[in-house]
Design a protein around this motif. Structure first.
Motif, PDB file in Angstrom:
ATOM      1  N   GLY A  21       1.466  -5.336  61.568  1.00 41.65           N
ATOM      2  CA  GLY A  21       2.555  -4.646  62.679  1.00 41.65           C
ATOM      3  C   GLY A  21       3.217  -3.762  62.146  1.00 41.65           C
ATOM      4  O   GLY A  21       4.037  -2.707  62.883  1.00 41.65           O
ATOM      5  N   PHE A  22       3.484  -3.675  60.740  1.00 42.90           N
ATOM      6  CA  PHE A  22       4.264  -2.689  60.022  1.00 42.90           C
ATOM      7  C   PHE A  22       3.692  -1.912  59.537  1.00 42.90           C
ATOM      8  O   PHE A  22       2.363  -1.817  59.154  1.00 42.90           O
ATOM      9  CB  PHE A  22       5.247  -3.545  59.278  1.00 42.90           C
ATOM     10  CG  PHE A  22       4.491  -4.324  58.128  1.00 42.90           C
ATOM     11  CD1 PHE A  22       4.052  -5.518  58.345  1.00 42.90           C
ATOM     12  CD2 PHE A  22       4.675  -3.694  56.893  1.00 42.90           C
ATOM     13  CE1 PHE A  22       3.424  -6.255  57.352  1.00 42.90           C
ATOM     14  CE2 PHE A  22       3.636  -4.356  55.897  1.00 42.90           C
ATOM     15  CZ  PHE A  22       3.337  -5.747  56.140  1.00 42.90           C
ATOM     16  N   ASP A  60      17.577   0.014  57.589  1.00 42.00           N
ATOM     17  CA  ASP A  60      17.082  -1.424  57.920  1.00 42.00           C
ATOM     18  C   ASP A  60      15.614  -1.545  58.140  1.00 42.00           C
ATOM     19  O   ASP A  60      14.958  -2.353  57.505  1.00 42.00           O
ATOM     20  CB  ASP A  60      18.119  -2.162  58.893  1.00 42.00           C
ATOM     21  CG  ASP A  60      17.665  -1.340  60.390  1.00 42.00           C
ATOM     22  OD1 ASP A  60      17.309  -0.385  60.513  1.00 42.00           O
ATOM     23  OD2 ASP A  60      18.213  -2.030  61.459  1.00 42.00           O
ATOM     24  N   GLU A  61      15.034  -0.663  58.656  1.00 40.77           N
ATOM     25  CA  GLU A  61      13.624  -0.431  58.814  1.00 40.77           C
ATOM     26  C   GLU A  61      12.950  -0.215  57.529  1.00 40.77           C
ATOM     27  O   GLU A  61      11.883  -0.933  57.364  1.00 40.77           O
ATOM     28  CB  GLU A  61      13.254   0.583  60.096  1.00 40.77           C
ATOM     29  CG  GLU A  61      11.797   0.424  60.417  1.00 40.77           C
ATOM     30  CD  GLU A  61      11.729   1.603  61.501  1.00 40.77           C
ATOM     31  OE1 GLU A  61      12.372   1.854  62.494  1.00 40.77           O
ATOM     32  OE2 GLU A  61      10.912   2.610  61.368  1.00 40.77           O
ATOM     33  N   ALA A 108      12.947  -3.287  55.372  1.00 44.50           N
ATOM     34  CA  ALA A 108      12.036  -4.631  55.781  1.00 44.50           C
ATOM     35  C   ALA A 108      10.729  -4.231  55.879  1.00 44.50           C
ATOM     36  O   ALA A 108       9.918  -5.061  55.154  1.00 44.50           O
ATOM     37  CB  ALA A 108      12.414  -4.746  57.259  1.00 44.50           C
ATOM     38  N   PHE A 109      10.455  -2.851  55.912  1.00 46.30           N
ATOM     39  CA  PHE A 109       8.747  -2.606  55.723  1.00 46.30           C
ATOM     40  C   PHE A 109       8.438  -2.275  54.359  1.00 46.30           C
ATOM     41  O   PHE A 109       7.299  -2.974  54.049  1.00 46.30           O
ATOM     42  CB  PHE A 109       8.624  -1.260  56.534  1.00 46.30           C
ATOM     43  CG  PHE A 109       8.521  -1.193  57.977  1.00 46.30           C
ATOM     44  CD1 PHE A 109       8.945  -2.157  58.572  1.00 46.30           C
ATOM     45  CD2 PHE A 109       8.200  -0.221  58.745  1.00 46.30           C
ATOM     46  CE1 PHE A 109       9.328  -2.217  59.966  1.00 46.30           C
ATOM     47  CE2 PHE A 109       8.104  -0.159  60.052  1.00 46.30           C
ATOM     48  CZ  PHE A 109       8.587  -1.040  60.732  1.00 46.30           C
ATOM     49  N   LEU A 167       7.846  -6.067  53.065  1.00 52.02           N
ATOM     50  CA  LEU A 167       6.602  -6.747  53.854  1.00 52.02           C
ATOM     51  C   LEU A 167       5.438  -6.108  53.247  1.00 52.02           C
ATOM     52  O   LEU A 167       4.252  -6.733  52.709  1.00 52.02           O
ATOM     53  CB  LEU A 167       6.802  -6.471  55.453  1.00 52.02           C
ATOM     54  CG  LEU A 167       7.534  -7.177  56.208  1.00 52.02           C
ATOM     55  CD1 LEU A 167       7.582  -6.597  57.325  1.00 52.02           C
ATOM     56  CD2 LEU A 167       7.127  -8.488  56.435  1.00 52.02           C
ATOM     57  N   GLY A 179       9.828   2.267  64.222  1.00 53.41           N
ATOM     58  CA  GLY A 179       8.538   1.817  63.902  1.00 53.41           C
ATOM     59  C   GLY A 179       7.984   0.340  63.901  1.00 53.41           C
ATOM     60  O   GLY A 179       6.937  -0.167  63.622  1.00 53.41           O
ATOM     61  N   PHE A 180       8.873  -0.493  64.507  1.00 55.38           N
ATOM     62  CA  PHE A 180       8.752  -1.856  64.700  1.00 55.38           C
ATOM     63  C   PHE A 180       8.280  -1.895  66.241  1.00 55.38           C
ATOM     64  O   PHE A 180       8.957  -1.317  66.960  1.00 55.38           O
ATOM     65  CB  PHE A 180       9.627  -2.932  64.219  1.00 55.38           C
ATOM     66  CG  PHE A 180      11.068  -2.606  64.790  1.00 55.38           C
ATOM     67  CD1 PHE A 180      11.890  -1.467  64.173  1.00 55.38           C
ATOM     68  CD2 PHE A 180      11.253  -3.134  65.821  1.00 55.38           C
ATOM     69  CE1 PHE A 180      13.118  -1.508  64.791  1.00 55.38           C
ATOM     70  CE2 PHE A 180      12.611  -2.848  66.405  1.00 55.38           C
ATOM     71  CZ  PHE A 180      13.406  -2.092  65.817  1.00 55.38           C
ATOM     72  N   ASP A 182       6.828 -13.978  58.609  1.00 57.38           N
ATOM     73  CA  ASP A 182       7.683 -12.922  58.219  1.00 57.38           C
ATOM     74  C   ASP A 182       7.671 -11.828  58.838  1.00 57.38           C
ATOM     75  O   ASP A 182       8.843 -11.051  58.921  1.00 57.38           O
ATOM     76  CB  ASP A 182       7.098 -12.683  56.637  1.00 57.38           C
ATOM     77  CG  ASP A 182       5.944 -11.994  56.489  1.00 57.38           C
ATOM     78  OD1 ASP A 182       5.127 -12.198  57.415  1.00 57.38           O
ATOM     79  OD2 ASP A 182       5.689 -11.468  55.223  1.00 57.38           O
ATOM     80  N   GLU A 183       6.632 -11.348  59.711  1.00 54.98           N
ATOM     81  CA  GLU A 183       6.582 -10.200  60.327  1.00 54.98           C
ATOM     82  C   GLU A 183       7.593 -10.573  61.661  1.00 54.98           C
ATOM     83  O   GLU A 183       8.185  -9.676  61.896  1.00 54.98           O
ATOM     84  CB  GLU A 183       5.384  -9.799  60.851  1.00 54.98           C
ATOM     85  CG  GLU A 183       4.936  -8.360  61.495  1.00 54.98           C
ATOM     86  CD  GLU A 183       3.515  -8.095  61.657  1.00 54.98           C
ATOM     87  OE1 GLU A 183       2.924  -8.031  60.718  1.00 54.98           O
ATOM     88  OE2 GLU A 183       3.064  -7.914  62.593  1.00 54.98           O
ATOM     89  N   PHE A 222      10.807  -8.335  62.919  1.00 54.07           N
ATOM     90  CA  PHE A 222      11.086  -7.562  64.109  1.00 54.07           C
ATOM     91  C   PHE A 222      11.663  -8.330  65.103  1.00 54.07           C
ATOM     92  O   PHE A 222      12.349  -7.303  65.930  1.00 54.07           O
ATOM     93  CB  PHE A 222       9.260  -7.653  64.579  1.00 54.07           C
ATOM     94  CG  PHE A 222       8.344  -6.633  63.876  1.00 54.07           C
ATOM     95  CD1 PHE A 222       8.958  -6.280  62.860  1.00 54.07           C
ATOM     96  CD2 PHE A 222       7.232  -6.490  64.419  1.00 54.07           C
ATOM     97  CE1 PHE A 222       7.929  -5.416  61.947  1.00 54.07           C
ATOM     98  CE2 PHE A 222       6.562  -5.556  63.725  1.00 54.07           C
ATOM     99  CZ  PHE A 222       6.566  -5.113  62.569  1.00 54.07           C
ATOM    100  N   LEU A 247      15.423  -6.945  64.192  1.00 53.35           N
ATOM    101  CA  LEU A 247      15.330  -5.339  64.152  1.00 53.35           C
ATOM    102  C   LEU A 247      15.483  -5.272  65.783  1.00 53.35           C
ATOM    103  O   LEU A 247      16.232  -4.290  66.054  1.00 53.35           O
ATOM    104  CB  LEU A 247      14.155  -4.704  63.511  1.00 53.35           C
ATOM    105  CG  LEU A 247      14.275  -4.656  62.048  1.00 53.35           C
ATOM    106  CD1 LEU A 247      12.469  -4.290  61.608  1.00 53.35           C
ATOM    107  CD2 LEU A 247      15.233  -3.751  61.381  1.00 53.35           C
TER     108      LEU A 247
END
Lengths: 538, 538
Positions: free
Chosen positions: A314-315, A358-359, A362-363, A366, B314-315, B358-359, B363, B366
């Motif tokens: 999803g990312f 923060d995005e 996190a991405f 991951l 993006g999430f 983890d996803e 998400f 966020l």
């Protein structure tokens, strides 16, 4: 000529006979020339290029009455049949295009017309339809599939309809993150207009510096940030299209169930159904943070698994690329200096993350977890920064190679993940085999630069010793590669488009009934077939 | 009749005269009936429904020769002109459809044909074209826009082409995460076949329990998990379509630049161009973790900002919904028990996160940050679990309301974010005004259930006191609401489709030239106009 001789109209940004601008042109070092000679038997240019002022351009087939009629519509200062205006709109920038620019006799549109608004486009089309003149819409001139060839079809002449006067940011809706951009804006022009408001386009194909908004839409462009930002066809919410049989203003919401999505018929229509004059497109705030990371995978197979796992999550990184062992080995993955510098070996991947702090944090984490699990090793940001710095340079290298007598061209496709290996092998094999049959050794490199949950793109670069008739030589090699693509179940183009060069394979892709649909739409909107003849529709 | 009288063929899963299955039907409590009487003046059923066996069905217009020809193609056991087979395929499940099912005289397709493969579909279409018989493709029968009306158009009869024998999982490509599913599979059938292999469809519209894969594609369905998983038109990579003038097999990669995307012409084509028999669609591994969270916003405006911020990031949550103050107040946001229980007040939002641990953790965090910044308060998972448990129940409530004499219908649209408030106000106003003009008080509720970076859906539920002629009453209210939608610049449908009911507004959406394109495609594929007459194309 062209840059040197008289012209009345503003010229396209790009040089008439090479990629890009003179300031950025490059040349091969003697060391690389030696390597090409040793590895591929490249022995210098097969024939001298004609002196610029010795090019003989075909006579213009439009008459004074036509020019007067065009002047009546768009103003005399926006029409020209001067060779210096015609030649820079004579075609795109495929390797055959560049080779043709070296010939002594050349064809070009019979005139160039620069309309200023939708009404003028409609009036020009009406006149051309009545007068039997074909029209090739012209944006940045970056087509690499013959999409701009001055084909007259059943018409008595052909004009280039240059959209450069469509250069405004019409509106910016910050709530909806939508910009209304006119079609003639180049990538940098759009970026500058948006940048002043804190936004950016987020669409960065290799042609970005020269290609236009209308061209992005008409050719289904996909940018280097497609992993995170999507393709241009995914970013477009609205379109204005002027066709001989009407003007369409499409798009009331990003997605709808109001029947077939007609936007998706004009996206990829390459000027054969109508002239795209305006696009409502999603824009993004300038990113607060940018992270870049290079990775080394033991081989293309393990890297491919890593990209696939992330693409199916999803990312998504903003950019995610993977070069095969050959491309990594010659450093084409990160710079435009083929063969120079040390390669990290294996298969190099570049990722970028752009967005709020923060995005991206996190991405990136991951993604790193997924990449490590697939056998990747972090290399730090340096090679990713190097890729970013050279992201628009590769096409200049092609001119340098051609200058040194080495053929160079790129081609691309996309396939579902389970077929990627088979397609890569088939296309590589077809390229090497066809070049061997022509007596040339070749180097074939490949990367994945656009990923989807179910599919990936494959982008091939081939460098080879040019034969005595390089246009005929490449035509046969290209035919073999295109046939290998469709025979292996992949698409004839992921983002270059169809144009003239892929047209013969569109029936494989869409079937006879699909081609009949395209012809039916063409008949409804352009019944006399004046728009971009000889392109797209078989 | 229908369920009760003789039928030769397997019946659709849904009851002929109400939504869903009898086991799940519901009734209003006396308390709610009292509330409806007090608030809206609902005074019981306006007229008694006819006893089932007193319905007079129009005589079948196909003859013995037709039935013999069909039997020759598909086998005698797969053809019927029995009233008990015709009536359950007589239409969809809009409120007018349900009201028509209460009438004493009813129309229905003249016969039902169940082909077993693409060849049989092609042969049936060829026979019908030759014999002058119209064909309505029939999947789950869940249309709420008149998409299944047995319109004969210029033909002498009309048959329902029921796809239920197309019920196989043809292939599962776990690498590409692609399933090849036949068009007649219902949502639960597809989910069960995929579930056995560890996958799921990820497409859960409110019609999920009954609608079919082919219907999802033909109507541009959008599911409750569209925020994370995308619309059905975004999940489809390949399509097989049988048209009178050829069979199309489209889709070599998820995205391509090989001209216009013809898949996007069949997605949303509602059976007027061809019969979708097979779809290659993205599937997902069953999620390792599921998180649900309900949020309270002070009002719809602040909640809308929160959803927009997340939609532009993006999430994305898998599901993200927001009910307005009215819908929250009557608890329609979370249950099918309108008016029962305590409301949290304000505007309720439900989010779900499904995927790897983890996803979903990243998400959810966020999303929580964005929601808190917009003024949201976490309510815990209970109300989100309640929404999840009742996600397919709302349509049953409509039957209970109709039974009690209250009209109830839903309608929906989508608009760019900056227009959402204006569209919501315009549609709400049009509904209330038109109902007031008909002498009825009404309650209008609204939610956002599908978000995009640039746009959002708006889904309206209206409950009102039914007038003496409820079909005519709703026709006028629907007309007013549809006009308000297009006048405010929104799309005539976000996910219900066009069918017969929205057809008059498609020219507003696509323009005359766009309608000409649709007609041209229709002429190329179905020149005699036998496929689903009276739907989609104005």
């Amino acid at each position: 000529m062209a840059d040197d001789i008289a012209h009345r109209l503003p010229l396209p940004t790009m040089r008439w006979n090479a990629w890009g601008v003179a300031a950025d042109q490059t040349h091969l070092s003697e060391g690389i020339k030696g390597l090409l000679a040793a590895a591929l038997g490249v022995a210098g240019p097969p024939s001298a290029s004609p002196a610029p002022d010795s090019v003989r351009l075909a006579d213009s087939l439009v008459g004074e009455a036509d020019l007067a009629a065009f002047a009546e519509i768009v103003g005399a200062e926006h029409v020209s049949a001067e060779p210096g205006d015609r030649l820079p709109r004579a075609g795109g920038k495929s390797t055959p295009d560049l080779l043709r620019r070296k010939q002594e006799e050349q064809d070009a549109p019979d005139a160039v017309v620069l309309p200023g608004d939708e009404g003028e486009v409609a009036a020009v089309l009406a006149y051309c339809e009545e007068a039997g003149i074909a029209v090739v819409p012209f944006g940045g001139g970056t087509s690499v599939v013959g999409g701009l060839d001055p084909v007259r079809g059943g018409s008595r002449a052909v004009v280039a309809l240059d959209l450069r006067r469509f250069d405004k940011l019409v509106a910016l809706d910050e709530v909806s993150q939508l910009a209304t951009l006119q079609a003639g804006l180049t990538g940098p022009q759009a970026e500058e207009l948006l940048g002043g408001r804190g936004y950016r386009l987020g669409h960065y194909p290799q042609s970005f510096q020269f290609a236009t908004i209308g061209g992005f839409a008409a050719a289904r462009s996909s940018g280097q940030a497609s992993s995170g930002h999507g393709r241009f066809d995914e970013m477009v919410v609205g379109l204005t299209v002027v066709a001989p049989r009407g003007t369409l203003v499409l798009g009331r919401a990003q997605k709808s169930a109001a029947g077939p999505d007609l936007r998706q018929v004009f996206l990829g229509s390459e000027g054969v159904f109508g002239v795209i004059t305006e696009v409502v497109v999603r824009v993004r705030p300038k990113p607060a943070s940018v992270r870049r990371q290079a990775w080394r995978f033991p081989d293309f197979a393990s890297g491919q698994t890593a990209l696939r796992v992330v693409a199916q999550s999803g990312f998504r990184p903003t950019t995610m690329r993977l070069s095969d062992e050959m491309e990594t080995g010659v450093n084409l993955a990160t710079t435009a200096k083929i063969g120079d510098g040390d390669s990290p070996g294996g298969a190099l991947s570049v990722t970028t993350f752009e967005g709020p702090e923060d995005e991206t944090a996190a991405f990136a984490e991951l993604t790193a977890t997924a990449f490590r699990a697939a056998g990747g090793t972090e290399l730090g940001p340096a090679l990713a920064d190097s890729w970013d710095a050279g992201r628009y340079s590769a096409p200049y290298l092609r001119d340098a190679l051609l200058e040194a007598g080495a053929g160079c061209e790129t081609l691309e496709t996309a396939a579902i993940w389970s077929k990627v290996d088979e397609v890569k092998a088939a296309v590589t094999g077809a390229l090497l085999e066809a070049l061997a049959a022509s007596g040339s050794k070749a180097l074939v490199m490949c990367h994945i630069s656009h990923v989807y949950p179910t599919s990936a793109s494959l982008y091939f670069t081939v460098v080879y010793a040019m034969g005595a008739d390089p246009i005929a030589q490449w035509a046969e090699v290209k035919r073999a590669a295109s046939q290998a693509i469709v025979d292996s179940g992949a698409t004839i183009s992921h983002h270059h488009g169809v144009g003239a060069d892929h047209r013969a394979w569109l029936a494989d892709e869409d079937g006879e009934a699909g081609v009949a649909m395209l012809r039916a739409v063409k008949s409804a909107l352009d019944p006399n077939g004046i728009l971009n003849p000889g392109k797209l529709i078989p």
